[in-house]
Design a protein around this motif. Structure first.
Motif, short mmCIF file in Angstrom:
data_model
loop_
_atom_site.label_atom_id
_atom_site.label_comp_id
_atom_site.label_asym_id
_atom_site.label_seq_id
_atom_site.Cartn_x
_atom_site.Cartn_y
_atom_site.Cartn_z
N SER A 122 37.14 44.72 -1.39
CA SER A 122 38.44 45.38 -1.52
C SER A 122 39.52 44.62 -0.76
N SER A 123 40.74 44.65 -1.32
CA SER A 123 41.88 44.03 -0.62
C SER A 123 42.19 44.76 0.68
N ASP A 124 41.70 45.97 0.84
CA ASP A 124 41.87 46.68 2.11
C ASP A 124 41.10 45.99 3.22
N ILE A 125 40.05 45.26 2.84
CA ILE A 125 39.21 44.55 3.81
C ILE A 125 39.60 43.08 3.88
N SER A 126 39.76 42.44 2.72
CA SER A 126 40.03 41.00 2.70
C SER A 126 41.14 40.67 1.70
N LEU A 127 42.33 40.44 2.21
CA LEU A 127 43.40 39.93 1.37
C LEU A 127 43.04 38.49 0.96
N HIS A 128 43.33 38.15 -0.27
CA HIS A 128 42.88 36.85 -0.79
C HIS A 128 43.78 35.70 -0.35
N ALA A 129 43.35 34.49 -0.66
CA ALA A 129 44.11 33.29 -0.32
C ALA A 129 45.34 33.17 -1.23
N VAL A 130 46.35 32.51 -0.71
CA VAL A 130 47.55 32.23 -1.51
C VAL A 130 47.16 31.46 -2.76
N GLY A 131 47.51 31.98 -3.92
CA GLY A 131 47.23 31.31 -5.18
C GLY A 131 45.84 31.50 -5.73
N GLN A 132 44.96 32.20 -5.01
CA GLN A 132 43.58 32.34 -5.46
C GLN A 132 43.52 33.00 -6.83
N GLY A 133 42.67 32.46 -7.70
CA GLY A 133 42.50 33.01 -9.03
C GLY A 133 43.35 32.34 -10.10
N ALA A 134 44.31 31.51 -9.68
CA ALA A 134 45.17 30.81 -10.64
C ALA A 134 44.94 29.30 -10.53
N LEU A 135 45.23 28.59 -11.60
CA LEU A 135 45.21 27.13 -11.57
C LEU A 135 46.64 26.65 -11.39
N GLY A 136 46.82 25.65 -10.54
CA GLY A 136 48.12 25.03 -10.36
C GLY A 136 48.08 23.62 -10.92
N ILE A 137 48.98 23.31 -11.83
CA ILE A 137 49.01 21.97 -12.42
C ILE A 137 50.18 21.20 -11.82
N GLU A 138 49.86 20.13 -11.15
CA GLU A 138 50.85 19.32 -10.42
C GLU A 138 51.19 18.10 -11.27
N CYS A 139 52.47 17.74 -11.27
CA CYS A 139 52.90 16.58 -12.05
C CYS A 139 54.06 15.88 -11.36
N ARG A 140 54.51 14.78 -11.95
CA ARG A 140 55.66 14.07 -11.38
C ARG A 140 56.93 14.89 -11.59
N ALA A 141 57.74 14.96 -10.57
CA ALA A 141 59.00 15.71 -10.67
C ALA A 141 59.89 15.06 -11.72
N GLY A 142 60.46 15.87 -12.58
CA GLY A 142 61.40 15.37 -13.57
C GLY A 142 60.77 14.72 -14.79
N ASP A 143 59.44 14.78 -14.90
CA ASP A 143 58.78 14.21 -16.08
C ASP A 143 58.89 15.23 -17.20
N ARG A 144 60.00 15.16 -17.96
CA ARG A 144 60.31 16.20 -18.93
C ARG A 144 59.27 16.33 -20.04
N GLU A 145 58.71 15.20 -20.45
CA GLU A 145 57.70 15.24 -21.52
C GLU A 145 56.47 16.02 -21.07
N ILE A 146 55.97 15.71 -19.88
CA ILE A 146 54.78 16.40 -19.37
C ILE A 146 55.09 17.86 -19.08
N LEU A 147 56.27 18.14 -18.55
CA LEU A 147 56.64 19.53 -18.26
C LEU A 147 56.70 20.36 -19.54
N LYS A 148 57.19 19.77 -20.64
CA LYS A 148 57.20 20.48 -21.92
C LYS A 148 55.78 20.80 -22.37
N ILE A 149 54.88 19.86 -22.17
CA ILE A 149 53.49 20.07 -22.55
C ILE A 149 52.87 21.20 -21.71
N LEU A 150 53.09 21.14 -20.41
CA LEU A 150 52.48 22.13 -19.51
C LEU A 150 53.02 23.53 -19.73
#
Length: 322
Positions: free
Chosen positions: A197-225
């Motif tokens: 339970s979250s009453d016992i253990s609050l989860h880690a920041v971002g846990q459960g999600a995937l974060g996709i990192e890319c080059r800043a301003g890469d418009r083509e890749i950002l459109k794809i993502l």
């Protein structure tokens, strides 16, 4: 249904760690993008990170905020890869110059899970015998569980999920704590003995999600993502990451969160604890989801007023700014 975005035929290279979970997550991203962009060739580039190589030292003592990301980031900056797939909880809140968080995928269950040795199948976390040995490499989990269950003993555990489960089954631990999301993604959901339970253990920041990192301003890749972006998951992640960033906490500090969105209102709960679990501060904020980062900063300020800064300063002195 394919995306309406028009992209010239090309090859897009995806960076990933070599661990089983990282590969499962990355090939899921690859398969999803191939559905949207059948004319693009997506290739996976596997890399070993510092965190994968150093397995005999507790994570908190290695002292590097990019434990599981640095090598992947070098690949993007060198243009050998176009983006990298991370468990969002592993991605530092301050990224190297030239890189950005390009996408947050739809979040799955962010809870922590109790996995027990066979002899404790009839027990829950609350009923494990005093002195039971619990394995975790997370200071966040350690501090919260020490706070609620001081009668239990805790022992560091490293390695991939299969390695940790093997150590548990061999009797080195009475139970271990893992992320629900990781077990489910590996088709090991049957090993989840108890959702904590979250009453016992609050989860880690971002846990459960995937974060996709890319080059800043890469418009083509950002459109794809953009095809994989989940708006609510992104708003929740931005609030949590702003909270962590404002507290100057790395991945390896006892900071936990929980976020919910209802009717465009985002509720963020945050926690900071001492390593021994004796001090545990918890508070919450609520506001419009479009101001998610502002809410994260606001909550960090509330906990700082209650002494969070002093707790974290002591931890940084003990284990470094990991």
């Amino acid at each position: 249904m394919t995306s309406s975005v028009k992209i010239d035929k090309r090859t897009v290279r995806i960076g990933t760690r070599k661990s089983q979970l990282a590969l499962v997550q990355t090939y899921w991203v690859k398969a999803e993008l191939e559905k949207h962009f059948p004319d693009i060739s997506f290739e996976v580039e596997e890399m070993s990170t510092k965190g994968d190589k150093i397995l005999d030292v507790p994570l908190a003592k290695i002292g590097d905020k990019g434990l599981f990301t640095k090598e992947l980031e070098v690949g993007m900056l060198n243009h050998t890869t176009d983006f990298a797939v991370h468990s969002l909880k592993d991605l530092p809140t301050n990224l190297p110059e030239g890189l950005m968080l390009g996408c947050v995928t739809k979040r799955v269950d962010p809870a922590d899970a109790l996995v027990v040795n066979q002899k404790h199948q009839d027990k829950q976390l609350e009923t494990l015998p005093a002195g039971s040995v619990i394995g975790t490499s997370s200071l966040r989990r350690l501090a919260q569980l020490r706070h609620h269950f001081p009668q239990l003993e805790f022992k560091d555990i490293r390695g991939n999920v299969n390695t940790r489960l093997a150590k548990l089954d061999a009797g080195e631990y009475d139970a271990i704590i893992l992320a629900v999301a990781g077990l489910q993604r590996l088709d090991m959901g049957d090993r989840i003995h108890q959702h904590i339970s979250s009453d016992i253990s609050l989860h880690a920041v971002g846990q459960g999600a995937l974060g996709i990192e890319c080059r800043a301003g890469d418009r083509e890749i950002l459109k794809i993502l953009k095809a994989l972006e989940d708006a609510d998951s992104c708003d929740r992640a931005l609030a949590e990451r702003a909270f962590l960033r404002e507290l100057e906490g790395g991945c390896q500090v006892p900071i936990g969160v929980n976020t919910q969105i209802e009717n465009d209102q985002l509720t963020l709960i945050g926690m900071v604890a001492s390593l021994d679990g004796q001090q545990l501060l918890k508070d919450s904020v609520r506001g419009n989801k479009n101001e998610s980062e502002k809410l994260g900063v606001e909550l960090a300020g509330k906990l700082k007023e209650q002494g969070a800064g002093e707790i974290l300063a002591k931890i940084f002195a003990e284990v470094g700014r990991g």
